[in-house]
Motif scaffolding. Structure first.
Motif, PDB file in Angstrom:
ATOM      1  N   UNK A 136       0.859  -1.201   0.000  1.00 48.62           N
ATOM      2  CA  UNK A 136       0.000   0.000   0.000  1.00 48.62           C
ATOM      3  C   UNK A 136       0.889   1.243   0.000  1.00 48.62           C
ATOM      4  N   UNK A 137       1.904   1.220   0.859  1.00 53.32           N
ATOM      5  CA  UNK A 137       2.779   2.392   0.992  1.00 53.32           C
ATOM      6  C   UNK A 137       3.473   2.707  -0.332  1.00 53.32           C
ATOM      7  N   UNK A 138       3.787   1.648  -1.092  1.00 54.10           N
ATOM      8  CA  UNK A 138       4.394   1.861  -2.414  1.00 54.10           C
ATOM      9  C   UNK A 138       3.367   2.426  -3.395  1.00 54.10           C
ATOM     10  N   UNK A 191       1.462   4.626   9.809  1.00 55.63           N
ATOM     11  CA  UNK A 191       2.465   5.693   9.688  1.00 55.63           C
ATOM     12  C   UNK A 191       3.860   5.118   9.446  1.00 55.63           C
ATOM     13  N   UNK A 192       4.225   4.095  10.217  1.00 55.09           N
ATOM     14  CA  UNK A 192       5.562   3.496  10.069  1.00 55.09           C
ATOM     15  C   UNK A 192       5.743   2.892   8.679  1.00 55.09           C
ATOM     16  N   UNK A 193       4.680   2.241   8.188  1.00 57.72           N
ATOM     17  CA  UNK A 193       4.767   1.606   6.864  1.00 57.72           C
ATOM     18  C   UNK A 193       4.986   2.670   5.786  1.00 57.72           C
ATOM     19  N   UNK A 194       4.236   3.763   5.879  1.00 57.62           N
ATOM     20  CA  UNK A 194       4.350   4.835   4.886  1.00 57.62           C
ATOM     21  C   UNK A 194       5.689   5.559   5.013  1.00 57.62           C
ATOM     22  N   UNK A 195       6.147   5.707   6.253  1.00 55.16           N
ATOM     23  CA  UNK A 195       7.387   6.467   6.499  1.00 55.16           C
ATOM     24  C   UNK A 195       8.578   5.814   5.795  1.00 55.16           C
ATOM     25  N   UNK A 196       8.538   4.481   5.661  1.00 59.03           N
ATOM     26  CA  UNK A 196       9.635   3.793   4.956  1.00 59.03           C
ATOM     27  C   UNK A 196       9.726   4.247   3.500  1.00 59.03           C
ATOM     28  N   UNK A 197       8.612   4.764   2.969  1.00 62.75           N
ATOM     29  CA  UNK A 197       8.583   5.254   1.584  1.00 62.75           C
ATOM     30  C   UNK A 197       8.581   6.779   1.558  1.00 62.75           C
ATOM     31  N   UNK A 216      -9.191   6.277   8.320  1.00 64.33           N
ATOM     32  CA  UNK A 216      -9.140   7.027   7.066  1.00 64.33           C
ATOM     33  C   UNK A 216      -8.094   8.126   7.227  1.00 64.33           C
ATOM     34  N   UNK A 217      -7.349   8.395   6.169  1.00 63.36           N
ATOM     35  CA  UNK A 217      -6.379   9.491   6.277  1.00 63.36           C
ATOM     36  C   UNK A 217      -5.799   9.850   4.929  1.00 63.36           C
ATOM     37  N   UNK A 218      -5.090  10.980   4.927  1.00 62.40           N
ATOM     38  CA  UNK A 218      -4.446  11.459   3.703  1.00 62.40           C
ATOM     39  C   UNK A 218      -2.950  11.154   3.785  1.00 62.40           C
ATOM     40  N   UNK A 219      -2.427  10.609   2.704  1.00 58.50           N
ATOM     41  CA  UNK A 219      -0.994  10.306   2.628  1.00 58.50           C
ATOM     42  C   UNK A 219      -0.285  11.557   2.127  1.00 58.50           C
ATOM     43  N   UNK A 220       0.639  12.049   2.939  1.00 55.09           N
ATOM     44  CA  UNK A 220       1.288  13.304   2.573  1.00 55.09           C
ATOM     45  C   UNK A 220       2.778  13.100   2.326  1.00 55.09           C
ATOM     46  N   UNK A 221       3.444  14.205   2.020  1.00 55.08           N
ATOM     47  CA  UNK A 221       4.873  14.143   1.679  1.00 55.08           C
ATOM     48  C   UNK A 221       5.771  14.064   2.904  1.00 55.08           C
ATOM     49  N   UNK A 222       7.071  13.923   2.625  1.00 57.91           N
ATOM     50  CA  UNK A 222       8.039  13.718   3.703  1.00 57.91           C
ATOM     51  C   UNK A 222       8.228  14.969   4.559  1.00 57.91           C
ATOM     52  N   UNK A 224       6.239  16.483   6.260  1.00 61.22           N
ATOM     53  CA  UNK A 224       5.498  16.417   7.527  1.00 61.22           C
ATOM     54  C   UNK A 224       6.033  15.329   8.464  1.00 61.22           C
ATOM     55  N   UNK A 225       7.039  14.579   7.972  1.00 63.96           N
ATOM     56  CA  UNK A 225       7.481  13.407   8.757  1.00 63.96           C
ATOM     57  C   UNK A 225       8.108  13.775  10.103  1.00 63.96           C
ATOM     58  N   UNK A 226       8.942  14.811  10.125  1.00 62.67           N
ATOM     59  CA  UNK A 226       9.621  15.173  11.383  1.00 62.67           C
ATOM     60  C   UNK A 226       8.577  15.532  12.434  1.00 62.67           C
ATOM     61  N   UNK A 227       7.576  16.347  12.003  1.00 68.51           N
ATOM     62  CA  UNK A 227       6.521  16.758  12.937  1.00 68.51           C
ATOM     63  C   UNK A 227       5.737  15.528  13.428  1.00 68.51           C
ATOM     64  N   UNK A 228       5.468  14.620  12.497  1.00 64.43           N
ATOM     65  CA  UNK A 228       4.729  13.395  12.861  1.00 64.43           C
ATOM     66  C   UNK A 228       5.531  12.556  13.871  1.00 64.43           C
TER      67      UNK A 228
END
Ligand SMILES: C[S@@+](CC[C@H](N)C(=O)[O-])C[C@H]1O[C@@H](n2cnc3c(N)ncnc32)[C@H](O)[C@@H]1O
Length: 341
Positions: A136-138, A191-197, A216-222, A224-228
């Motif tokens: 999914x993350x891919x 989140x962890x799965x998506x963060x790998x990508x 449900x959620x929106x997949x966003x760009x990197x 926002x990762x530090x804040x997450x």
């Protein structure tokens, strides 16, 4: 296979005419509630995107979810997939019956998601979504919508810590707020799965309905990762877990309006639940008055009223009828509920 026809939302589909646990293709009428909400969520998302989107119902079974997206949300490219051949035959029959165009695939969902990119992916497995999340993350595009269901609520909410560790990488144990543990473990795992990508995740809505969790959620760009990642904190008896916001109130208000517009059979029940979620304060976890060994359990609303009067934040939670969310520290002294100074 013998079939019978059922109506749900604006569609009519065939399902196997046999007990749901013995049926060669799965259909659960209890999940209509969640499918209605999914139709509303996708509908709002699509209005925002304004272009034709590619939707994947990755584990379709009868095709009910995807067919409803196409019929009720409209103007989207729909891919329905199931690895079960009986399911694919039934999907074909249901597509024809509803007079819609859709691509039908008979693949392992992981292989399909490795090859293709989508704007909305719906993952609705038997049990845990853990084996699908890497693909999914891919496959999910940036700034697009994701919906993930899990029915292994025992593992997620800490009843089976080793199962939780094995599937989700977190050894959660059972706490009085176990339902929110389940929701947060699932969100942390997504989140962890998506963060790998290099992708981040903004949760819009979480639902706990019968034995289902749905996120449900929106997949966003990197960016926002530090804040997450800063919102990950260590919780005793659970481990390191995401403690940030798990809902978006503006989006939820739109879902409520949309459900009113759709006027589903269960709209009232759905709106009641969403209103409860809307009113919840953004404070991780809750106290369950029934599990605190209080001599005379007070009324939830009375406690909330008193806490607010004393300047604290407090609300009910959709996850537990006797639960209270608050930023006050509550404890029991001599069988009485008190606020720790
Ligand atoms: C819980 S059912 C889906 C229910 C459906 N979304 C609905 O709303 O009624 C899960 C489906 O996933 C299918 N499935 C299981 N493993 C799969 C895989 N690896 N790839 C594709 N389909 C799979 C099963 O055949 C089953 O039909």
């Amino acid at each position: 296979m013998k079939y019978r026809k059922i109506r749900e939302g604006k569609v009519e589909i065939f399902i196997p005419d046999i007990n749901k646990y013995q049926a060669p293709v799965f259909y659960n009428p209890d999940a209509e509630f969640l499918r209605d909400i999914s139709v509303a969520v996708l509908s709002i998302f699509k209005e925002k995107i304004k272009e034709k989107i590619n939707v994947l119902d990755a584990l379709s079974a009868s095709g009910i979810s995807g067919i409803r997206y196409k019929k009720e949300v409209g103007n989207l490219n729909l891919t329905l997939n199931d690895k079960n051949k009986d399911a694919v035959s039934l999907i074909r029959k249901n597509i024809k019956h509803n007079n819609i165009n859709a691509e039908i695939c008979n693949e392992d969902a992981n292989l399909l998601m490795r090859k293709r990119l989508f704007d909305f992916i719906d993952i609705d497995p038997f049990g845990s979504p853990c084996v699908y999340m890497d693909s999914v993350a891919h496959s999910i595009k940036f700034n697009r919508l994701l919906a993930v269901t899990a029915t292994d609520t025992g593992a997620l909410s800490g009843s089976f810590p080793n199962a939780c560790l094995r599937k989700y990488g977190i050894r959660a144990t059972k706490k009085q707020y176990y339902k929110e543990t389940g929701v947060r473990v699932l969100i942390t795992f997504i989140m962890n799965s998506l963060a790998r990508y290099n992708k981040s995740f903004k949760p819009i809505l979480y639902l706990s309905h019968k034995h289902y969790y749905r996120i449900y959620g929106i997949v966003q760009g990197s960016m926002h990762l530090t804040r997450q990642l800063k919102k990950y904190k260590y919780v005793d008896g659970i481990g390191t877990i995401y403690l940030g916001e798990i809902k978006d109130n503006d989006f939820i208000k739109k879902i409520i309006d949309k459900i009113r517009e759709f006027n589903f059979t269960q709209s009232k029940k759905e709106i009641d639940l969403l209103n409860k979620i809307l009113e919840e304060i953004d404070e991780p976890f809750y106290y369950d008055l029934n599990k605190m060994h209080i001599i005379k359990v007070p009324k939830v609303d009375d406690i909330i009223f008193k806490l607010i009067k004393r300047g604290y934040k407090a609300s009910r939670t959709s996850l537990c009828g006797s639960g209270i969310k608050t930023n006050a520290k509550l404890k029991i002294k001599n069988g009485l509920l008190i606020v720790e100074k």
